[in-house]
Design a protein around this motif. Sequence first.
Motif, PDB file in Angstrom:
ATOM      1  N   GLN B  37       0.839  -1.200   0.000  1.00 31.44           N
ATOM      2  CA  GLN B  37       0.000   0.000   0.000  1.00 31.44           C
ATOM      3  C   GLN B  37       0.870   1.245   0.000  1.00 31.44           C
ATOM      4  N   GLN B  41      -3.101   5.408  -1.432  1.00 36.80           N
ATOM      5  CA  GLN B  41      -3.649   4.424  -2.368  1.00 36.80           C
ATOM      6  C   GLN B  41      -4.270   3.255  -1.614  1.00 36.80           C
ATOM      7  N   GLY B  42      -5.080   2.480  -2.327  1.00 39.91           N
ATOM      8  CA  GLY B  42      -5.578   1.249  -1.750  1.00 39.91           C
ATOM      9  C   GLY B  42      -4.516   0.166  -1.834  1.00 39.91           C
ATOM     10  N   PRO B  43      -4.620  -0.884  -1.029  1.00 39.63           N
ATOM     11  CA  PRO B  43      -3.660  -1.992  -1.101  1.00 39.63           C
ATOM     12  C   PRO B  43      -3.660  -2.655  -2.479  1.00 39.63           C
ATOM     13  N   LEU B  88       3.698   0.633   2.834  1.00 41.55           N
ATOM     14  CA  LEU B  88       3.212  -0.197   3.938  1.00 41.55           C
ATOM     15  C   LEU B  88       2.917  -1.576   3.364  1.00 41.55           C
TER      16      LEU B  88
END
Lengths: 108, 113
Positions: B37, B41-43, B88
């Motif tokens: 991620q 942003q989204g994963p 992440l």
Amino acid sequence: EDQVTQSPEALRLQEGESSSLNCSYTVSGLRGLFWYRQDPGKGPEFLFTLYSAGEEKEKERLKATLTKKESFLHITAPKPEDSATYLCAVLKNTPLVFGKGTRLSVIA
Amino acid sequence: DAGVTQSPTHLIKTRGQQVTLRCSPKSGHDTVSWYQQALGQGPQFIFQYYEEEERQRGNFPDRFSGHQFPNYSSELNVNALLLGDSALYLCASSFRDIGDTQYFGPGTRLTVL
């Protein structure tokens, strides 16, 4: 290509001011739609799974609904502790396809 | 009941180095998925492991590799780190059925300098 679009990108609400977050998707053969809550720097926390159009689920101040093209996350009388990013994800097979999220801020 | 755990919490590496991230699934789960991620942003799906084999893979280069152990825990390895690998890294566990809900760990924050 499977796509998930969330709107708005950011939402600022006064405490007690109800609203809805939208998740629209273009996926054929949807197997499930998931809502997660994510606090800054943390992993997503599972909220709901919806499997078929017309399905609704509730948890405290949150209610999720699903149609054939989109899902809504309704927030009733929000509190400051509801401030977070809300992520929507769809499942066709693996993997989950996520939207970019809606960043919700609830002001006291 | 312990949830999904990940280690380390934070990691700082330099370009070209290699890194290994670790994940222990939620009790009763046998499937582990890894996501990246980026900020805002989204994963993004990297790959999924089930029965110690990679079941599916996302659009990530071969520099990203993984492993699942007999106790269902998993590792994510990234070789030849690039600045763009800073993100992440999230591990999610579920129970074998593809439609099962995935539960996420707290993540590992990787910074590449």
